[in-house]
Design a protein around this motif. Structure first.
Motif, mmCIF file in Angstrom:
data_model
loop_
_atom_site.group_PDB
_atom_site.id
_atom_site.type_symbol
_atom_site.label_atom_id
_atom_site.label_comp_id
_atom_site.label_asym_id
_atom_site.label_seq_id
_atom_site.Cartn_x
_atom_site.Cartn_y
_atom_site.Cartn_z
ATOM 1 N N VAL A 143 0.630 -1.240 0.028
ATOM 2 C CA VAL A 143 -0.122 -0.036 0.066
ATOM 3 C C VAL A 143 0.609 1.296 -0.122
ATOM 4 C CG1 VAL A 143 -1.967 -1.087 1.124
ATOM 5 C CG2 VAL A 143 -0.227 -0.082 2.592
ATOM 6 N N ASP A 144 2.084 1.163 0.542
ATOM 7 C CA ASP A 144 3.114 2.281 0.153
ATOM 8 C C ASP A 144 4.414 1.843 -0.176
ATOM 9 O OD1 ASP A 144 3.840 4.908 0.322
ATOM 10 O OD2 ASP A 144 3.828 5.034 2.447
ATOM 11 N N THR A 155 5.434 -0.854 2.570
ATOM 12 C CA THR A 155 4.249 -0.905 3.752
ATOM 13 C C THR A 155 3.233 -1.979 3.162
ATOM 14 O OG1 THR A 155 4.619 1.373 4.622
ATOM 15 C CG2 THR A 155 2.421 0.259 5.045
ATOM 16 N N VAL A 156 2.871 -3.126 3.848
ATOM 17 C CA VAL A 156 2.230 -4.197 3.493
ATOM 18 C C VAL A 156 0.910 -4.131 4.251
ATOM 19 C CG1 VAL A 156 1.982 -6.690 2.772
ATOM 20 C CG2 VAL A 156 4.220 -5.450 2.481
ATOM 21 N N SER A 157 -0.333 -4.497 3.676
ATOM 22 C CA SER A 157 -1.432 -4.455 4.367
ATOM 23 C C SER A 157 -2.213 -5.878 4.081
ATOM 24 C CB SER A 157 -2.404 -3.132 4.113
ATOM 25 O OG SER A 157 -3.481 -3.326 5.188
ATOM 26 N N ARG A 158 -3.065 -6.363 4.771
ATOM 27 C CA ARG A 158 -3.710 -7.407 4.447
ATOM 28 C C ARG A 158 -5.303 -6.846 4.151
ATOM 29 N NH1 ARG A 158 -3.551 -12.972 5.733
ATOM 30 N NH2 ARG A 158 -1.732 -12.564 7.230
ATOM 31 N N LYS A 164 -3.500 -2.217 10.244
ATOM 32 C CA LYS A 164 -2.558 -3.418 10.798
ATOM 33 C C LYS A 164 -1.627 -3.481 9.394
ATOM 34 C CE LYS A 164 -1.871 -7.880 12.832
ATOM 35 N NZ LYS A 164 -2.483 -9.038 13.330
ATOM 36 N N ASP A 165 -0.559 -2.919 9.358
ATOM 37 C CA ASP A 165 0.435 -2.813 8.770
ATOM 38 C C ASP A 165 1.783 -3.596 8.949
ATOM 39 O OD1 ASP A 165 -1.543 -1.517 7.080
ATOM 40 O OD2 ASP A 165 -0.600 0.480 7.600
ATOM 41 N N TRP A 166 2.615 -4.026 7.908
ATOM 42 C CA TRP A 166 3.875 -4.427 8.305
ATOM 43 C C TRP A 166 4.865 -3.779 7.468
ATOM 44 C CZ3 TRP A 166 -0.519 -7.368 7.845
ATOM 45 C CH2 TRP A 166 -0.747 -8.269 8.907
ATOM 46 N N HIS A 167 6.090 -3.656 7.721
ATOM 47 C CA HIS A 167 6.865 -2.998 6.850
ATOM 48 C C HIS A 167 8.036 -3.872 6.413
ATOM 49 C CE1 HIS A 167 5.102 0.945 7.784
ATOM 50 N NE2 HIS A 167 5.189 0.645 9.107
ATOM 51 N N HIS A 193 4.293 -11.506 3.914
ATOM 52 C CA HIS A 193 4.613 -10.002 3.596
ATOM 53 C C HIS A 193 5.589 -9.966 2.698
ATOM 54 C CE1 HIS A 193 3.363 -10.659 7.972
ATOM 55 N NE2 HIS A 193 2.180 -10.247 7.279
#
Length: 228
Positions: A143-144, A155-158, A164-167, A193
């Motif tokens: 998403v970013d 930036t990863v989102s489900r 709730k994001d992961w980098h 991710h």
């Protein structure tokens, strides 16, 4: 409390929980919190545990041994039947090695190239643990994206879980990739991710830095040669 939260989220949820149930001043609750580094997923996920989070593996081993060894056995009988148990384990290992070397794995996901790379490198056991990760990737989105010259931050989102994001941090050549979920540090297999970042960057093979040697088909041969 065993949920896969970030450290800050875990601490917030812990204090909310002990306040809600009125146990904040209980010594056992305080001791449990002090030992959080040995049981809370938020704190142990950066430690390599080979996916051994519970006693289930020991319980499985005990179940196998119980097929051969009984409490009524004498010392001599125990040694005899325990040896049979060892022979059974070695036979299963030989069978697994044969299947790993000669078996033809069926590719089932839409990420055929990454799945083929996994099939060529991982043992069958690890491959079948990795396939669901590939399946879950379809629910992930980048998403970013931030370019910091020598590395990129994704930036990863489900899908369906906003907020709730992961980098995922990766070098420009994708030779080094790390995720804030730290599952690869804990288990040694890329998380969903990281996989979605590889797909985002049109990478068709899993980088060697993400393939743990101990999970590969050739590790036993290489290990024997190192000790020879």
């Amino acid at each position: 409390m065993l949920g896969d939260y970030k450290v800050g989220a875990f601490q917030r949820k812990w204090f909310e929980m002990v306040e809600k149930f009125g146990v904040a001043d209980k010594r056992w609750a305080q001791d449990m919190y002090e030992r959080r580094h040995s049981w809370a997923t938020s704190h142990i996920r950066r430690k390599f545990l080979a996916e051994f989070h519970t006693t289930s593996t020991c319980e499985d081993l005990h179940a196998v041994i119980s097929w051969y060894v009984k409490s009524r056995y004498s010392y001599t009988d125990f040694l005899h039947h325990f040896h049979r148990c060892l022979m059974f384990g070695r036979a299963k290992e030989v069978e697994a090695d044969f299947e790993c070397a000669k078996g033809d794995l069926v590719l089932t996901t839409n990420l055929k190239q990454l799945e083929r790379c996994a099939a060529d490198n991982y043992t069958q056991t690890i491959f079948y643990l990795f396939v669901p990760i590939l399946d879950r990737t379809c629910a992930m989105r980048v998403v970013d994206f931030e370019d910091n010259d020598s590395y990129f931050i994704h930036t990863v989102s489900r899908y369906g879980t906003p907020g709730k994001d992961w980098h995922v941090v990766a070098t420009s050549e994708m030779s080094e990739v790390r995720c804030t979920c730290m599952k690869i540090e804990c288990f040694g297999v890329p998380c969903d991710h990281i996989i979605v970042v590889l797909v985002f960057n049109n990478v068709h093979e899993i980088p060697r830095s993400l393939i743990l040697p101990r999970w590969t088909k050739d590790e036993k041969v290489m290990g024997c040669s190192r000790w020879a």
